[in-house]
Design a protein around this motif. Structure first.
Motif, short mmCIF file in Angstrom:
data_model
loop_
_atom_site.label_atom_id
_atom_site.label_comp_id
_atom_site.label_asym_id
_atom_site.label_seq_id
_atom_site.Cartn_x
_atom_site.Cartn_y
_atom_site.Cartn_z
N ASP A 51 0.90 -1.05 0.08
CA ASP A 51 0.02 -0.08 -0.15
C ASP A 51 0.85 1.15 -0.09
OD1 ASP A 51 -2.20 -1.44 0.11
OD2 ASP A 51 -2.59 -1.53 2.18
N PHE A 52 2.01 1.16 0.94
CA PHE A 52 2.81 2.38 0.94
C PHE A 52 3.59 2.61 -0.61
CE2 PHE A 52 2.88 2.21 5.49
CZ PHE A 52 2.60 3.52 5.87
N SER A 59 0.46 12.09 -9.38
CA SER A 59 -0.81 12.68 -9.07
C SER A 59 -0.62 14.24 -8.58
CB SER A 59 -1.76 11.92 -8.11
OG SER A 59 -3.00 12.64 -7.73
N ALA A 60 -1.67 14.90 -9.14
CA ALA A 60 -1.42 16.39 -8.78
C ALA A 60 -2.49 16.60 -7.45
CB ALA A 60 -1.66 17.33 -9.81
N ASN A 61 -3.37 15.85 -7.16
CA ASN A 61 -4.47 15.69 -6.34
C ASN A 61 -4.17 15.37 -4.95
OD1 ASN A 61 -6.59 15.89 -4.76
ND2 ASN A 61 -8.08 14.69 -6.31
N ILE A 62 -3.43 16.33 -4.13
CA ILE A 62 -2.82 16.18 -2.91
C ILE A 62 -3.86 15.44 -2.04
CG2 ILE A 62 -1.62 17.21 -0.84
CD1 ILE A 62 -0.01 16.90 -3.44
N GLU A 63 -4.99 16.16 -1.86
CA GLU A 63 -5.88 15.56 -1.06
C GLU A 63 -6.45 14.16 -1.29
OE1 GLU A 63 -9.66 17.91 -1.35
OE2 GLU A 63 -8.78 19.81 -0.65
N ALA A 64 -6.39 13.36 -2.56
CA ALA A 64 -6.47 12.12 -2.73
C ALA A 64 -5.32 11.24 -2.23
CB ALA A 64 -6.84 11.93 -4.35
N VAL A 65 -4.02 11.87 -2.35
CA VAL A 65 -3.03 11.30 -1.93
C VAL A 65 -2.81 11.10 -0.27
CG1 VAL A 65 -0.49 11.40 -1.64
CG2 VAL A 65 -1.38 11.87 -3.88
N MET A 66 -3.19 12.37 0.40
CA MET A 66 -3.32 12.18 1.68
C MET A 66 -4.62 11.17 2.29
SD MET A 66 -0.93 13.89 2.96
CE MET A 66 -1.69 14.03 4.83
N GLU A 67 -5.53 11.07 1.38
CA GLU A 67 -6.60 10.21 2.02
C GLU A 67 -6.30 8.78 1.82
OE1 GLU A 67 -11.17 9.03 0.61
OE2 GLU A 67 -10.20 10.74 -0.30
N GLY A 68 -5.51 8.58 0.74
CA GLY A 68 -4.93 7.32 0.50
C GLY A 68 -3.86 6.78 1.93
N ASN A 104 -4.33 4.01 8.96
CA ASN A 104 -5.39 3.09 9.69
C ASN A 104 -5.46 1.73 9.47
OD1 ASN A 104 -6.32 5.76 10.72
ND2 ASN A 104 -7.95 5.61 8.71
N LYS A 105 -5.25 1.24 8.40
CA LYS A 105 -4.86 -0.16 8.14
C LYS A 105 -3.63 -0.84 9.15
CE LYS A 105 -4.31 -3.51 4.33
NZ LYS A 105 -4.09 -3.63 2.74
N PHE A 106 -2.76 -0.02 9.04
CA PHE A 106 -1.53 -0.46 10.01
C PHE A 106 -1.88 -0.53 11.37
CE2 PHE A 106 2.59 0.16 12.13
CZ PHE A 106 2.93 -1.01 11.66
N PHE A 148 -4.01 -3.64 12.20
CA PHE A 148 -3.03 -4.71 12.12
C PHE A 148 -2.44 -4.87 13.47
CE2 PHE A 148 1.43 -5.88 12.09
CZ PHE A 148 1.30 -7.18 11.69
N LEU A 149 -2.12 -3.64 14.21
CA LEU A 149 -1.40 -3.57 15.40
C LEU A 149 -2.25 -3.91 16.47
CD1 LEU A 149 0.83 -0.32 15.22
CD2 LEU A 149 1.49 -2.90 15.22
N SER A 150 -3.70 -3.71 16.35
CA SER A 150 -4.84 -3.82 17.24
C SER A 150 -4.97 -5.36 17.41
CB SER A 150 -5.99 -3.01 17.22
OG SER A 150 -6.93 -3.16 17.97
N GLN A 151 -5.06 -5.90 16.12
CA GLN A 151 -5.52 -7.11 16.03
C GLN A 151 -4.35 -8.06 16.88
OE1 GLN A 151 -6.11 -7.78 11.97
NE2 GLN A 151 -7.99 -6.52 11.77
N ASN A 152 -3.17 -7.61 16.85
CA ASN A 152 -2.18 -8.65 17.28
C ASN A 152 -1.66 -7.90 18.80
OD1 ASN A 152 -0.65 -10.34 15.37
ND2 ASN A 152 -1.18 -8.35 14.29
N GLY A 153 -2.87 -7.39 19.58
CA GLY A 153 -2.78 -6.87 20.76
C GLY A 153 -2.05 -5.70 21.19
#
Length: 204
Positions: free
Chosen positions: A111-112, A122-131, A137-139, A142-147
């Motif tokens: 993902d990174f 991309s010139a759309n900074i907002e879309a990049v920041m959202e990604g 949040n995904k990471f 992942f940490l939360s699922q592993n305690g």
């Protein structure tokens, strides 16, 4: 002549009494000899029985000792195999868990890398920041699922079991004195245990 007959009769009676006494003595001695021989035979039999009994007991104990030794060696071998098997199973579980963690991290790395390409193209900074936020949040999930959970420090009193105070700074308000006013590095708990202390600034 009658008197002579009486004398002879008396002598005969004496002789008979002596003979009876002798016979009684002989019978008594014979009885004693028989009893003595019987006692000796009984002692011999008892000695033989005792010796045989001891030998049987010793042989029985030897056999039981050999059986116990065999049982001990068998149990020891089984326990040793059990330890090896459980150690291998534990190692396999750890390896599988490690593989699963690495796989999840690789997915986040993918993902990174995609986000990095998007930033460059991309010139759309907002879309990049959202990604990037989605990846973050995904990471965290992942940490939360592993305690693994972050330590909440801002506004909390200094707790040396979780916080590492690196410096002090004037508190923005009176009620923030002695409390964490800033966090230089976030700390984390894993299954309730501190795996990294929070580096914080304390208000004074």
């Amino acid at each position: 002549m009658l008197s002579n007959f009486k004398i002879n009769l008396k002598n005969i009676r004496k002789a008979m009494n002596k003979e009876n006494i002798v016979e009684n003595d002989i019978s008594t001695h014979e009885s004693e000899d028989v009893n003595e021989v019987a006692n000796e035979n009984n002692n011999i039999i008892e000695d033989e029985i005792t010796s045989e009994s001891y030998e049987l007991i010793i042989n029985d104990l030897k056999q039981k000792n050999e059986e116990l030794q065999e049982k001990f060696l068998r149990l020891f071998s089984e326990f040793d195999n059990y330890k090896r098997r459980t150690a291998k199973e534990k190692m396999d579980i750890m390896n599988i868990a490690g593989e699963n963690i690495i796989k999840s991290l690789i997915n986040i790395l993918d993902d990174f890398e995609r986000a990095e390409k998007s930033i460059n193209s991309s010139a759309n900074i907002e879309a990049v920041m959202e990604g990037l936020n989605l990846i973050t949040n995904k990471f965290k999930d992942f940490l939360s699922q592993n305690g693994v959970e972050p330590i909440n420090s801002i506004g909390m009193p200094l707790d040396t079991d979780m916080h590492e105070a690196i410096t002090q700074s004037p508190a923005p308000s009176e009620d923030m004195k002695g409390k964490v006013i800033n966090e230089v590095q976030k700390g984390y708990l894993m299954n309730g245990k501190v795996i990294r202390f929070s580096k914080v600034i304390i208000g004074n």
